[in-house]
Design a protein around this motif. Structure first.
Motif, PDB file in Angstrom:
ATOM      1  N   PRO A 131     -11.995   8.073  -0.800  1.00  0.00           N
ATOM      2  CA  PRO A 131     -11.262   9.178  -2.078  1.00  0.00           C
ATOM      3  C   PRO A 131      -9.844   7.999  -2.376  1.00  0.00           C
ATOM      4  O   PRO A 131      -9.499   7.990  -1.757  1.00  0.00           O
ATOM      5  CB  PRO A 131     -10.365  10.587  -0.822  1.00  0.00           C
ATOM      6  N   PRO A 132      -9.662   8.759  -3.440  1.00  0.00           N
ATOM      7  CA  PRO A 132      -8.443   8.127  -4.626  1.00  0.00           C
ATOM      8  C   PRO A 132      -7.427   8.633  -3.076  1.00  0.00           C
ATOM      9  O   PRO A 132      -6.854   9.023  -2.567  1.00  0.00           O
ATOM     10  CB  PRO A 132      -8.234   8.870  -5.586  1.00  0.00           C
ATOM     11  N   ARG A 133      -6.426   6.947  -3.589  1.00  0.00           N
ATOM     12  CA  ARG A 133      -5.012   8.129  -2.799  1.00  0.00           C
ATOM     13  C   ARG A 133      -3.664   8.265  -3.307  1.00  0.00           C
ATOM     14  O   ARG A 133      -4.341   8.293  -4.877  1.00  0.00           O
ATOM     15  CB  ARG A 133      -4.327   6.217  -1.825  1.00  0.00           C
ATOM     16  N   GLU A 134      -2.915   9.354  -3.002  1.00  0.00           N
ATOM     17  CA  GLU A 134      -1.959  10.190  -3.623  1.00  0.00           C
ATOM     18  C   GLU A 134      -0.602   8.746  -4.244  1.00  0.00           C
ATOM     19  O   GLU A 134      -0.580   8.532  -3.416  1.00  0.00           O
ATOM     20  CB  GLU A 134      -1.571  10.923  -2.991  1.00  0.00           C
ATOM     21  N   GLY A 135      -0.267   9.532  -5.495  1.00  0.00           N
ATOM     22  CA  GLY A 135       0.071   8.334  -6.659  1.00  0.00           C
ATOM     23  C   GLY A 135      -0.082   7.317  -7.057  1.00  0.00           C
ATOM     24  O   GLY A 135       0.506   6.531  -6.934  1.00  0.00           O
ATOM     25  N   ASP A 136      -1.328   6.767  -7.237  1.00  0.00           N
ATOM     26  CA  ASP A 136      -1.846   5.876  -7.717  1.00  0.00           C
ATOM     27  C   ASP A 136      -2.729   6.286  -8.627  1.00  0.00           C
ATOM     28  O   ASP A 136      -2.767   6.723  -9.306  1.00  0.00           O
ATOM     29  CB  ASP A 136      -3.227   5.185  -6.823  1.00  0.00           C
ATOM     30  N   PRO A 137      -1.418   5.399  -9.630  1.00  0.00           N
ATOM     31  CA  PRO A 137      -2.038   5.076 -11.396  1.00  0.00           C
ATOM     32  C   PRO A 137      -3.104   4.432 -11.358  1.00  0.00           C
ATOM     33  O   PRO A 137      -3.458   3.478 -10.576  1.00  0.00           O
ATOM     34  CB  PRO A 137      -0.408   4.621 -11.847  1.00  0.00           C
ATOM     35  N   ALA A 138      -3.762   5.325 -11.999  1.00  0.00           N
ATOM     36  CA  ALA A 138      -4.775   4.472 -12.889  1.00  0.00           C
ATOM     37  C   ALA A 138      -5.109   3.270 -13.506  1.00  0.00           C
ATOM     38  O   ALA A 138      -5.133   2.149 -13.228  1.00  0.00           O
ATOM     39  CB  ALA A 138      -5.725   5.225 -14.459  1.00  0.00           C
ATOM     40  N   ARG A 139      -4.173   2.952 -14.205  1.00  0.00           N
ATOM     41  CA  ARG A 139      -3.261   1.750 -14.425  1.00  0.00           C
ATOM     42  C   ARG A 139      -1.854   0.853 -15.024  1.00  0.00           C
ATOM     43  O   ARG A 139      -0.935   1.534 -14.810  1.00  0.00           O
ATOM     44  CB  ARG A 139      -4.011   1.655 -16.024  1.00  0.00           C
ATOM     45  N   LEU A 140      -1.289  -0.146 -14.293  1.00  0.00           N
ATOM     46  CA  LEU A 140      -0.757  -1.137 -14.518  1.00  0.00           C
ATOM     47  C   LEU A 140      -0.699  -2.469 -14.439  1.00  0.00           C
ATOM     48  O   LEU A 140      -0.785  -3.470 -13.804  1.00  0.00           O
ATOM     49  CB  LEU A 140      -0.002  -0.490 -12.513  1.00  0.00           C
ATOM     50  N   VAL A 141       0.320  -2.692 -15.808  1.00  0.00           N
ATOM     51  CA  VAL A 141      -0.012  -3.389 -15.838  1.00  0.00           C
ATOM     52  C   VAL A 141       1.153  -4.119 -17.083  1.00  0.00           C
ATOM     53  O   VAL A 141       1.625  -3.125 -17.288  1.00  0.00           O
ATOM     54  CB  VAL A 141      -0.813  -3.550 -17.321  1.00  0.00           C
ATOM     55  N   ALA A 142       1.584  -5.226 -16.963  1.00  0.00           N
ATOM     56  CA  ALA A 142       3.102  -5.813 -17.668  1.00  0.00           C
ATOM     57  C   ALA A 142       3.408  -6.336 -18.282  1.00  0.00           C
ATOM     58  O   ALA A 142       2.632  -6.901 -19.332  1.00  0.00           O
ATOM     59  CB  ALA A 142       3.967  -6.789 -16.303  1.00  0.00           C
ATOM     60  N   SER A 143       4.239  -5.961 -18.885  1.00  0.00           N
ATOM     61  CA  SER A 143       4.231  -6.634 -20.472  1.00  0.00           C
ATOM     62  C   SER A 143       5.374  -8.036 -19.958  1.00  0.00           C
ATOM     63  O   SER A 143       6.811  -7.477 -19.293  1.00  0.00           O
ATOM     64  CB  SER A 143       5.478  -5.720 -21.446  1.00  0.00           C
ATOM     65  N   SER A 144       4.950  -9.614 -19.833  1.00  0.00           N
ATOM     66  CA  SER A 144       6.521 -10.578 -19.767  1.00  0.00           C
ATOM     67  C   SER A 144       6.626 -11.369 -20.839  1.00  0.00           C
ATOM     68  O   SER A 144       6.771 -12.009 -20.531  1.00  0.00           O
ATOM     69  CB  SER A 144       5.684 -11.019 -18.795  1.00  0.00           C
ATOM     70  N   ARG A 194      -5.053  -3.341 -12.210  1.00  0.00           N
ATOM     71  CA  ARG A 194      -3.354  -3.793 -11.806  1.00  0.00           C
ATOM     72  C   ARG A 194      -3.782  -4.870 -12.823  1.00  0.00           C
ATOM     73  O   ARG A 194      -4.594  -6.037 -12.706  1.00  0.00           O
ATOM     74  CB  ARG A 194      -3.565  -3.972 -10.563  1.00  0.00           C
ATOM     75  N   ASP A 195      -2.136  -5.396 -12.696  1.00  0.00           N
ATOM     76  CA  ASP A 195      -1.890  -6.651 -12.625  1.00  0.00           C
ATOM     77  C   ASP A 195      -1.942  -7.605 -11.944  1.00  0.00           C
ATOM     78  O   ASP A 195      -0.951  -7.383 -10.999  1.00  0.00           O
ATOM     79  CB  ASP A 195      -0.870  -6.894 -14.072  1.00  0.00           C
ATOM     80  N   TYR A 196      -2.814  -9.040 -11.588  1.00  0.00           N
ATOM     81  CA  TYR A 196      -2.736 -10.084 -10.663  1.00  0.00           C
ATOM     82  C   TYR A 196      -1.534 -11.342 -11.307  1.00  0.00           C
ATOM     83  O   TYR A 196      -1.788 -11.446 -12.099  1.00  0.00           O
ATOM     84  CB  TYR A 196      -3.358 -10.166 -10.025  1.00  0.00           C
ATOM     85  N   ILE A 197      -0.774 -11.730 -10.417  1.00  0.00           N
ATOM     86  CA  ILE A 197       0.044 -12.770 -10.824  1.00  0.00           C
ATOM     87  C   ILE A 197       0.178 -14.087  -9.935  1.00  0.00           C
ATOM     88  O   ILE A 197       0.360 -13.633  -8.276  1.00  0.00           O
ATOM     89  CB  ILE A 197       1.566 -12.577 -11.578  1.00  0.00           C
ATOM     90  N   HIS A 198       0.164 -14.942  -9.879  1.00  0.00           N
ATOM     91  CA  HIS A 198      -0.081 -15.990  -8.822  1.00  0.00           C
ATOM     92  C   HIS A 198       0.794 -16.279  -8.529  1.00  0.00           C
ATOM     93  O   HIS A 198       2.178 -16.525  -9.095  1.00  0.00           O
ATOM     94  CB  HIS A 198      -0.830 -17.059  -9.632  1.00  0.00           C
ATOM     95  N   VAL A 199       0.868 -16.761  -7.288  1.00  0.00           N
ATOM     96  CA  VAL A 199       2.830 -16.724  -6.173  1.00  0.00           C
ATOM     97  C   VAL A 199       3.345 -18.231  -6.755  1.00  0.00           C
ATOM     98  O   VAL A 199       4.561 -18.283  -6.817  1.00  0.00           O
ATOM     99  CB  VAL A 199       2.311 -16.600  -5.301  1.00  0.00           C
ATOM    100  N   THR A 200       2.355 -18.959  -7.176  1.00  0.00           N
ATOM    101  CA  THR A 200       3.051 -20.074  -7.627  1.00  0.00           C
ATOM    102  C   THR A 200       3.733 -19.657  -9.480  1.00  0.00           C
ATOM    103  O   THR A 200       4.620 -20.351  -9.481  1.00  0.00           O
ATOM    104  CB  THR A 200       2.226 -21.104  -7.267  1.00  0.00           C
ATOM    105  N   ASP A 201       2.420 -19.026  -9.731  1.00  0.00           N
ATOM    106  CA  ASP A 201       3.629 -18.690 -11.527  1.00  0.00           C
ATOM    107  C   ASP A 201       4.653 -18.235 -11.112  1.00  0.00           C
ATOM    108  O   ASP A 201       5.561 -17.822 -11.461  1.00  0.00           O
ATOM    109  CB  ASP A 201       2.451 -17.595 -11.954  1.00  0.00           C
TER     110      ASP A 201
END
Length: 325
Positions: free
Chosen positions: A279-292, A219-226
């Motif tokens: 167990p994996p959760r239903e609907g959880d994608p393997a990868r979620l990363v944003a282009s900014s 997952r893509d993590y972003i600081h709340v101040t950013d």
């Protein structure tokens, strides 16, 4: 004056803290999930709900509102599946109420807090603003509905908006006076830190055989101040007429796996997490990363904080939280 709806919540309170440095700020919050202690002392505070037209009309009549910033959505994916009516009532119906009063009051500029959940399970390693939207839960659908409604209001009534779709907000203000305080807590970093602080017996990894280097979700993590800085830049561009009716992704542009996040938390705190496998959760994608890249190119925004910075600020806040709440 800027009206910040949901300014007592996690992200809203951080935006207000930055905003009061240059603007007069009015916060409207019903405190269903926000906290009174999170509202900055230099902001004017009104307790109320955006679903109440009388309160909204009174605000727009008695205060010189230039623009609105919206952070008042319910945002728990699991809860949205169990209680879709609650999500459509608040995230769509009440927000539609807000837009109608704005148009009636001739206040036509809004910064809208949206979400990566509008994309659903995307194809490809990196999500851009051109990635098709296909939400898979009521929360994501409620946000996408409001994006569509704002586009219609723009065509019909001249509403001007900037929509910010962001990924995993994390961390806390460097002052450690405000930060995440959800009940229940569902976000990974505070859950890990609660375990490391002795306030939670274990931390679960949901699935270990995803198509990623270490088998856990990325997952893509972003600081709340950013995040807060991005909202201020978007507001300035909207007020100056430099941008309108724009959609931007907000993320670090780099993904971290669940194991990497746990390791970062252990490294920063010097403690060892008690990790259990689930167990994996239903609907959880393997990868979620944003282009900014788009917001970087058009508004000059870049994420400043690393994962370690995020964890360090969250750990500092975790220790302060017990004294605050």
């Amino acid at each position: 004056m800027i009206l910040v709806i949901g300014g007592a919540g996690y992200i809203g309170s951080h935006v207000v803290k930055e905003l009061v440095q240059t603007k007069d700020v009015l916060v409207l919050d019903n405190f269903s999930t926000g906290h009174r202690w999170a509202v900055h002392e230099n902001a004017t505070m009104i307790e109320g709900d955006m679903g109440d037209k009388d309160i909204l009309e009174n605000i727009f009549t008695h205060y010189p509102i230039e623009a609105v910033m919206h952070f008042a959505a319910y945002s728990l994916v699991g809860e949205s599946v169990q209680e879709p009516g609650k999500y459509y009532q608040n995230n769509v119906a009440a927000t539609l109420n807000l837009l109608e009063v704005m148009v009636k009051s001739n206040v036509k500029k809004i910064i809208f807090s949206s979400t990566a959940a509008t994309y659903g399970i995307p194809e490809g390693p990196v999500i851009t603003e051109e990635t098709p939207t296909n939400p898979i839960n009521p929360y994501g659908r409620s946000k996408l509905m409001m994006e569509s409604i704002m586009k219609d209001f723009s065509k019909a009534y001249g509403l001007e908006y900037v929509i910010l779709r962001y990924f995993n907000a994390a961390g806390a203000d460097e002052s450690a006076k405000i930060g995440e305080a959800h009940d229940p807590e569902t976000h990974l970093i505070p859950l890990i830190l609660q375990n490391l602080a002795g306030d939670r017996p274990s931390i679960s990894i949901f699935g270990t055989d995803y198509d990623t280097p270490d088998g856990t979700c990325i997952r893509d993590y972003i600081h709340v101040t950013d995040l807060a800085r991005a909202h201020i830049l978007a507001l300035d561009a909207l007020l100056e007429g430099a941008k309108k009716n724009a959609i931007y992704n907000l993320g670090n542009g780099r993904g971290y796996s669940v194991r990497e996040v746990i390791e970062a938390c252990e490294r920063i705190t010097g403690k060892k997490a008690n990790v259990t496998m689930a167990p994996p959760r239903e609907g959880d994608p393997a990868r979620l990363v944003a282009s900014s890249e788009k917001i970087s190119r058009e508004l000059g925004w870049k994420a400043r904080y690393s994962l370690d910075d995020i964890v360090e600020s969250a750990w500092k806040w975790n220790k302060q939280l017990k004294a605050t709440v």
